[in-house]
Design an enzyme around this catalytic site. Structure first.
Site, PDB file in Angstrom:
ATOM      1  N   ASN A 160     -10.345  85.731  24.345  1.00 11.19           N
ATOM      2  CA  ASN A 160     -11.714  86.530  24.188  1.00 11.19           C
ATOM      3  C   ASN A 160     -11.489  88.150  24.125  1.00 11.19           C
ATOM      4  O   ASN A 160     -10.189  88.350  24.707  1.00 11.19           O
ATOM      5  CB  ASN A 160     -12.887  86.188  25.032  1.00 11.19           C
ATOM      6  CG  ASN A 160     -14.074  86.625  24.670  1.00 11.19           C
ATOM      7  OD1 ASN A 160     -14.461  87.113  23.817  1.00 11.19           O
ATOM      8  ND2 ASN A 160     -15.100  86.178  25.317  1.00 11.19           N
TER       9      ASN A 160
ATOM     10  N   CYS B 151     -15.540  93.212  18.474  1.00 11.60           N
ATOM     11  CA  CYS B 151     -14.914  92.011  18.786  1.00 11.60           C
ATOM     12  C   CYS B 151     -14.181  91.673  17.608  1.00 11.60           C
ATOM     13  O   CYS B 151     -13.017  91.085  17.840  1.00 11.60           O
ATOM     14  CB  CYS B 151     -15.986  90.872  19.236  1.00 11.60           C
ATOM     15  SG  CYS B 151     -17.182  90.796  17.806  1.00 11.60           S
TER      16      CYS B 151
ATOM     17  N   HIS C 121     -19.644  86.423  17.016  1.00  6.18           N
ATOM     18  CA  HIS C 121     -18.477  86.775  17.691  1.00  6.18           C
ATOM     19  C   HIS C 121     -17.427  86.467  17.224  1.00  6.18           C
ATOM     20  O   HIS C 121     -17.123  85.306  17.072  1.00  6.18           O
ATOM     21  CB  HIS C 121     -19.086  86.477  19.392  1.00  6.18           C
ATOM     22  CG  HIS C 121     -17.999  86.884  20.153  1.00  6.18           C
ATOM     23  ND1 HIS C 121     -17.763  88.257  20.418  1.00  6.18           N
ATOM     24  CD2 HIS C 121     -17.185  86.456  21.292  1.00  6.18           C
ATOM     25  CE1 HIS C 121     -16.928  88.551  21.279  1.00  6.18           C
ATOM     26  NE2 HIS C 121     -16.554  87.320  21.852  1.00  6.18           N
TER      27      HIS C 121
END
Length: 506
Positions: free
Chosen positions: A470, A287, A419
């Site tokens: 995202n 990520c 994240h």
């Protein structure tokens, strides 16, 4: 006769020769007897073994036939239940009628086999039928299965949804045992989303959930997928970081004491002129690379006034050695790599979803470098979005976060930053219009339920939110994005937003 005997010459060598011949004959005689005995024994054993194994093969064959007959009976019962279920099917379950195209055959046969295995596993766990009990000897051996079929309607319902889920997410499993375990994981998540969505609008809930590519993960897989964000030592920060206000003052954009009250109510960089559709990191914990590259892509396009172009996350995974590849990292170290090396185009260094042994950046054309790394304080996020554009942030992703499907997220977050994502805007909306965002694809029935559940509340209350890009593909959330609840000033730090914020300076 005595005369003849007397004429025989018995020499010592002759006597020895006779003894040796006699011994040789005796030994050979014994060997012959042993060989004959062994041969007879072997023949007898072979015959007995042949008879035994032949009978055993017959027994095994009969057992196999009995087992096959039993299984066919059980599946026949399941087929009856499945047909009854089909009669009451709704639109969500139409997949039961469709062919499931894979090597194992059509959906119905696969569904029946999986249900049979599931039923058998459950029977082994709670066996209410004692086959050793004399009183049960004459009872149909499918009794235990029929005894449990009443509860199979729910399993059929969830299994049909699971097969649809498998096809939509291109899921392939090694064997039936793994498929059943994945099914159990999926069922837990599916039931969780249904329970959550029943409550949407109540107790302040302003978002809905949906199963996605991560819904068949076990708890251990969830924990392994989200790695704690790598920390950045102060000596590196002092060497490479430029605080936001100092950067803006250096570029004559604002005075150092500029306040956020001058900014508009919303800012949204989701336009196709700023970004390509959200990418998917897959099962690799990269990520941090996607957040950093996404930030660089915006900066490159904005600086050069070009259409969006894709750069290489795989280069960061393979070459940014301060990070841990698929085992986590921090966008800061990706920007640090860009300062010293440059960035490859995505087509020249495509994403693989795993870390290679070697850095292959020599194969591509290295484009623009980053010169410094900007740093943003929690109370400067709105300022940063208005003056420099998107910035990388860290959040505490939880199971609620993963299951997000639309609305303004106000669910439970992980207290640990695990994240990396890209902050691309902020906004506000009346509570009654929380699902009216143009990027939301929430089912109209859920929106209706939400509005019914908030009746009696002050639906004119304003909900403030962040817009976050995202790296789980465009089918997750609201087209690959999530709106996260915030306070008006944007400094409440909900879900970790604002704790670890960087941006590249070109």
């Amino acid at each position: 006769m005595s005369d003849n005997i007397g004429q025989i010459n018995f020499t010592i060598p002759g006597i020895q020769s006779l003894d040796e011949n006699d011994t040789y004959l005796k030994i050979n005689h014994k060997k012959t007897i042993k060989i004959c005995a062994y041969a007879i024994t072997a023949i007898a054993l072979f015959f007995i073994g042949g008879v035994f194994f032949k009978n055993q093969a017959k027994i095994n064959a009969l057992d196999a036939i009995d087992e096959a007959v039993l299984m066919n009976k059980e599946i026949a019962h399941l087929r009856e239940i499945l047909n009854k279920y089909k009669a009451t099917i709704n639109e969500d379950d139409e997949f039961v009628y469709q062919a499931y195209d894979n090597k194992n055959g059509d959906s119905e046969n696969q569904l029946l086999l999986m249900l049979h295995k599931l039923l058998k596993n459950n029977a082994n766990k709670v066996n209410t039928f004692d086959v050793n009990n004399e009183s049960n000897k004459n009872i149909d051996p499918t009794y235990i299965f029929r005894q449990k079929l009443e509860s199979m309607q729910d399993n059929i319902k969830y299994a049909s949804k699971f097969f649809k889920y498998m096809k939509e997410n291109n899921k392939k499993y090694e064997n039936m045992d793994e498929q059943l375990q994945r099914f159990e994981n999926f069922k837990i998540r599916y039931m969780k989303t249904q329970k959550h969505n029943e409550m949407v609008g109540k107790n302040g809930l302003t978002y809905v959930q949906k199963v996605n590519q991560y819904s068949d993960f076990s708890k251990e897989e969830f924990d392994n997928y989200f790695k704690k964000l790598l920390s950045v030592p102060m000596d590196l920060k002092s060497k490479y970081i430029v605080p936001l206000k100092k950067h803006l003052a250096n570029t004559n954009l604002i005075s150092v004491d500029n306040k956020s009250k001058d900014f508009p109510d919303s800012r949204d960089y989701r336009s196709k002129f700023n970004f390509l559709p959200p990418k998917d990191q897959g099962n690799c914990g990269s990520c941090w690379a996607f957040a950093a590259i996404g930030n660089f892509e915006y900066l490159y396009v904005h600086t050069r006034h070009e259409m969006p172009i894709s750069f290489s996350e795989q280069q960061m995974v393979d070459c940014s050695t301060e990070n841990y590849g698929c085992d986590g990292g921090n966008p800061f170290y990706a920007f640090l790599y860009m300062i010293n090396n440059g960035v490859c185009l995505g087509d020249e260094y495509p994403y693989k979803g795993h870390e290679d042994f070697f850095c292959l950046n020599y194969r591509c054309s290295l484009l623009g470098r980053v010169h410094f790394i900007g740093d943003v304080k929690p109370n400067e996020l709105i300022m940063a979005l208005n003056y420099v554009g998107p910035v990388t942030i860290a959040v505490g992703a939880s199971e609620d976060f993963v299951l997000y499907s639309g609305g303004v997220f106000d669910g439970e977050c992980n207290p640990e930053l695990n994240h990396s994502v890209l902050l691309v805007g902020y906004g506000q909306v009346k509570k009654s219009l929380a699902f009216e965002d143009s990027h939301s694809n929430v089912d109209s029935n859920l929106i209706k339920k939400y509005k019914e559940n908030i009746k009696g509340d002050d639906d004119d209350d304003i909900i403030y939110y962040w817009i976050v890009r995202n790296s789980w593909g465009p089918n997750w959330g609201e087209g690959g994005y999530i709106r996260i609840k915030r306070n008006k000033a944007g400094d409440d730090g909900f879900c970790g937003v604002g704790s670890d914020v960087f941006f590249p300076i070109y």
